[in-house]
Design a protein around this motif. Structure first.
Motif, PDB file in Angstrom:
ATOM      1  N   VAL A  81       0.841  -1.191   0.000  1.00  0.00           N
ATOM      2  CA  VAL A  81       0.000   0.000   0.000  1.00  0.00           C
ATOM      3  C   VAL A  81       0.879   1.246   0.000  1.00  0.00           C
ATOM      4  CG1 VAL A  81      -1.932  -1.131   1.154  1.00  0.00           C
ATOM      5  CG2 VAL A  81      -0.193  -0.001   2.518  1.00  0.00           C
ATOM      6  N   GLY A  82       0.313   2.350  -0.454  1.00  0.00           N
ATOM      7  CA  GLY A  82       1.008   3.626  -0.470  1.00  0.00           C
ATOM      8  C   GLY A  82       0.033   4.748  -0.683  1.00  0.00           C
ATOM      9  N   SER A  83       0.528   5.960  -0.581  1.00  0.00           N
ATOM     10  CA  SER A  83      -0.340   7.125  -0.755  1.00  0.00           C
ATOM     11  C   SER A  83      -0.741   7.316  -2.209  1.00  0.00           C
ATOM     12  CB  SER A  83       0.366   8.383  -0.239  1.00  0.00           C
ATOM     13  OG  SER A  83       1.601   8.560  -0.910  1.00  0.00           O
ATOM     14  N   ASP A  84       0.048   6.770  -3.139  1.00  0.00           N
ATOM     15  CA  ASP A  84      -0.277   6.768  -4.560  1.00  0.00           C
ATOM     16  C   ASP A  84       0.392   5.545  -5.186  1.00  0.00           C
ATOM     17  OD1 ASP A  84       2.450   7.451  -4.913  1.00  0.00           O
ATOM     18  OD2 ASP A  84       1.978   9.585  -5.108  1.00  0.00           O
ATOM     19  N   LEU A  85       0.217   5.377  -6.492  1.00  0.00           N
ATOM     20  CA  LEU A  85       0.755   4.195  -7.162  1.00  0.00           C
ATOM     21  C   LEU A  85       2.276   4.111  -7.048  1.00  0.00           C
ATOM     22  CD1 LEU A  85       0.094   1.691  -8.790  1.00  0.00           C
ATOM     23  CD2 LEU A  85       0.192   3.078 -10.861  1.00  0.00           C
ATOM     24  N   ASP A  86       2.959   5.240  -7.202  1.00  0.00           N
ATOM     25  CA  ASP A  86       4.416   5.268  -7.107  1.00  0.00           C
ATOM     26  C   ASP A  86       4.884   4.852  -5.710  1.00  0.00           C
ATOM     27  OD1 ASP A  86       6.962   5.884  -8.401  1.00  0.00           O
ATOM     28  OD2 ASP A  86       7.070   7.567  -6.982  1.00  0.00           O
ATOM     29  N   ASP A  87       4.215   5.352  -4.690  1.00  0.00           N
ATOM     30  CA  ASP A  87       4.561   4.997  -3.309  1.00  0.00           C
ATOM     31  C   ASP A  87       4.310   3.513  -3.048  1.00  0.00           C
ATOM     32  OD1 ASP A  87       5.412   5.560  -0.667  1.00  0.00           O
ATOM     33  OD2 ASP A  87       3.333   5.801  -0.011  1.00  0.00           O
ATOM     34  N   ALA A  88       3.209   2.980  -3.547  1.00  0.00           N
ATOM     35  CA  ALA A  88       2.914   1.546  -3.382  1.00  0.00           C
ATOM     36  C   ALA A  88       3.953   0.698  -4.109  1.00  0.00           C
ATOM     37  CB  ALA A  88       1.506   1.234  -3.896  1.00  0.00           C
ATOM     38  N   PHE A  89       4.389   1.158  -5.294  1.00  0.00           N
ATOM     39  CA  PHE A  89       5.433   0.441  -6.033  1.00  0.00           C
ATOM     40  C   PHE A  89       6.718   0.387  -5.215  1.00  0.00           C
ATOM     41  CE2 PHE A  89       9.171   0.566  -8.783  1.00  0.00           C
ATOM     42  CZ  PHE A  89       9.020  -0.644  -9.453  1.00  0.00           C
ATOM     43  N   HIS A  90       7.111   1.502  -4.605  1.00  0.00           N
ATOM     44  CA  HIS A  90       8.329   1.520  -3.786  1.00  0.00           C
ATOM     45  C   HIS A  90       8.187   0.619  -2.564  1.00  0.00           C
ATOM     46  CE1 HIS A  90      10.671   4.320  -6.120  1.00  0.00           C
ATOM     47  NE2 HIS A  90       9.582   5.055  -6.265  1.00  0.00           N
ATOM     48  N   THR A  91       6.993   0.566  -2.003  1.00  0.00           N
ATOM     49  CA  THR A  91       6.738  -0.363  -0.899  1.00  0.00           C
ATOM     50  C   THR A  91       6.917  -1.801  -1.372  1.00  0.00           C
ATOM     51  OG1 THR A  91       5.186   1.156   0.177  1.00  0.00           O
ATOM     52  CG2 THR A  91       5.013  -1.164   0.764  1.00  0.00           C
ATOM     53  N   ALA A  92       6.354  -2.117  -2.539  1.00  0.00           N
ATOM     54  CA  ALA A  92       6.478  -3.473  -3.082  1.00  0.00           C
ATOM     55  C   ALA A  92       7.938  -3.827  -3.322  1.00  0.00           C
ATOM     56  CB  ALA A  92       5.675  -3.602  -4.372  1.00  0.00           C
ATOM     57  N   MET A  93       8.710  -2.904  -3.872  1.00  0.00           N
ATOM     58  CA  MET A  93      10.132  -3.163  -4.123  1.00  0.00           C
ATOM     59  C   MET A  93      10.895  -3.360  -2.808  1.00  0.00           C
ATOM     60  SD  MET A  93      10.521  -3.559  -7.260  1.00  0.00           S
ATOM     61  CE  MET A  93      12.285  -3.729  -7.186  1.00  0.00           C
ATOM     62  N   SER A  94      10.548  -2.610  -1.797  1.00  0.00           N
ATOM     63  CA  SER A  94      11.181  -2.760  -0.489  1.00  0.00           C
ATOM     64  C   SER A  94      10.896  -4.146   0.095  1.00  0.00           C
ATOM     65  CB  SER A  94      10.674  -1.672   0.466  1.00  0.00           C
ATOM     66  OG  SER A  94      11.183  -1.849   1.751  1.00  0.00           O
ATOM     67  N   ILE A  95       9.661  -4.600  -0.055  1.00  0.00           N
ATOM     68  CA  ILE A  95       9.288  -5.929   0.438  1.00  0.00           C
ATOM     69  C   ILE A  95      10.034  -7.007  -0.343  1.00  0.00           C
ATOM     70  CG2 ILE A  95       7.390  -7.584   0.651  1.00  0.00           C
ATOM     71  CD1 ILE A  95       5.550  -5.127   1.159  1.00  0.00           C
ATOM     72  N   GLU A  96      10.073  -6.881  -1.674  1.00  0.00           N
ATOM     73  CA  GLU A  96      10.784  -7.853  -2.512  1.00  0.00           C
ATOM     74  C   GLU A  96      12.269  -7.904  -2.160  1.00  0.00           C
ATOM     75  OE1 GLU A  96       9.901 -10.051  -4.882  1.00  0.00           O
ATOM     76  OE2 GLU A  96       7.774  -9.620  -4.706  1.00  0.00           O
ATOM     77  N   ASN A  97      12.897  -6.733  -2.013  1.00  0.00           N
ATOM     78  CA  ASN A  97      14.329  -6.687  -1.694  1.00  0.00           C
ATOM     79  C   ASN A  97      14.623  -7.275  -0.322  1.00  0.00           C
ATOM     80  OD1 ASN A  97      15.022  -5.555  -4.158  1.00  0.00           O
ATOM     81  ND2 ASN A  97      14.822  -3.463  -3.399  1.00  0.00           N
ATOM     82  N   ALA A  98      13.744  -7.018   0.649  1.00  0.00           N
ATOM     83  CA  ALA A  98      13.935  -7.580   1.988  1.00  0.00           C
ATOM     84  C   ALA A  98      13.793  -9.093   1.966  1.00  0.00           C
ATOM     85  CB  ALA A  98      12.945  -6.964   2.975  1.00  0.00           C
ATOM     86  N   ALA A  99      12.839  -9.601   1.191  1.00  0.00           N
ATOM     87  CA  ALA A  99      12.662 -11.055   1.086  1.00  0.00           C
ATOM     88  C   ALA A  99      13.877 -11.686   0.421  1.00  0.00           C
ATOM     89  CB  ALA A  99      11.393 -11.383   0.302  1.00  0.00           C
ATOM     90  N   LYS A 100      14.380 -11.071  -0.642  1.00  0.00           N
ATOM     91  CA  LYS A 100      15.566 -11.593  -1.332  1.00  0.00           C
ATOM     92  C   LYS A 100      16.766 -11.608  -0.391  1.00  0.00           C
ATOM     93  CE  LYS A 100      18.737 -10.835  -5.100  1.00  0.00           C
ATOM     94  NZ  LYS A 100      19.319  -9.877  -6.005  1.00  0.00           N
ATOM     95  N   ALA A 101      16.967 -10.518   0.353  1.00  0.00           N
ATOM     96  CA  ALA A 101      18.093 -10.450   1.285  1.00  0.00           C
ATOM     97  C   ALA A 101      17.982 -11.528   2.354  1.00  0.00           C
ATOM     98  CB  ALA A 101      18.161  -9.064   1.927  1.00  0.00           C
ATOM     99  N   ARG A 102      16.775 -11.770   2.837  1.00  0.00           N
ATOM    100  CA  ARG A 102      16.590 -12.796   3.876  1.00  0.00           C
ATOM    101  C   ARG A 102      16.868 -14.191   3.320  1.00  0.00           C
ATOM    102  NH1 ARG A 102      17.711 -15.635   7.100  1.00  0.00           N
ATOM    103  NH2 ARG A 102      16.402 -16.573   8.670  1.00  0.00           N
TER     104      ARG A 102
END
Length: 108
Positions: A54-75
């Motif tokens: 989720v995010g305040s707009d589509l761009d913010d939600a995209f950055h949230t999604a990328m943060s989640i993906e990167n954290a999962a990959k790192a783990r």
């Protein structure tokens, strides 16, 4: 991987990414499980489904999604670094390991 396994983790910004309990697609049960898992955070995983960001707009939600993906990959990379597989059995991160029934040996 995390959504299929029902695992949770934390992003680099400190957001706790929980895995929502399973619910069939398109049902109120899945919706309630997602609401409970997100809480005050910006996303969650849905067991056996995928991710919600989720995010305040589509761009913010995209950055949230990328943060989640990167954290999962790192783990996952951390897991493989800590796990004591022989080098012959440790699959490259970008490959998918398929497990033979019954013997626990990864097959690429």
């Amino acid at each position: 991987v995390y959504a299929a396994c029902g695992l949770s983790f934390t992003t680099s910004s400190g957001d706790a990414i929980e895995c929502a309990a399973y619910g069939p697609s398109g049902t109120g049960l899945l919706s309630r499980n997602v609401q409970n898992a997100i809480g005050e955070n910006r996303g969650c995983l849905m067991k056996n489904h995928g991710m919600v960001a989720v995010g305040s707009d589509l761009d913010d939600a995209f950055h949230t999604a990328m943060s989640i993906e990167n954290a999962a990959k790192a783990r996952i990379e951390q897991f493989w670094a800590e796990y004591e597989y022989s080098s012959a059995m440790k699959p490259p991160f970008r490959n998918v390991a398929y497990w033979r029934s019954g013997d626990g040996v990864p097959q690429l």
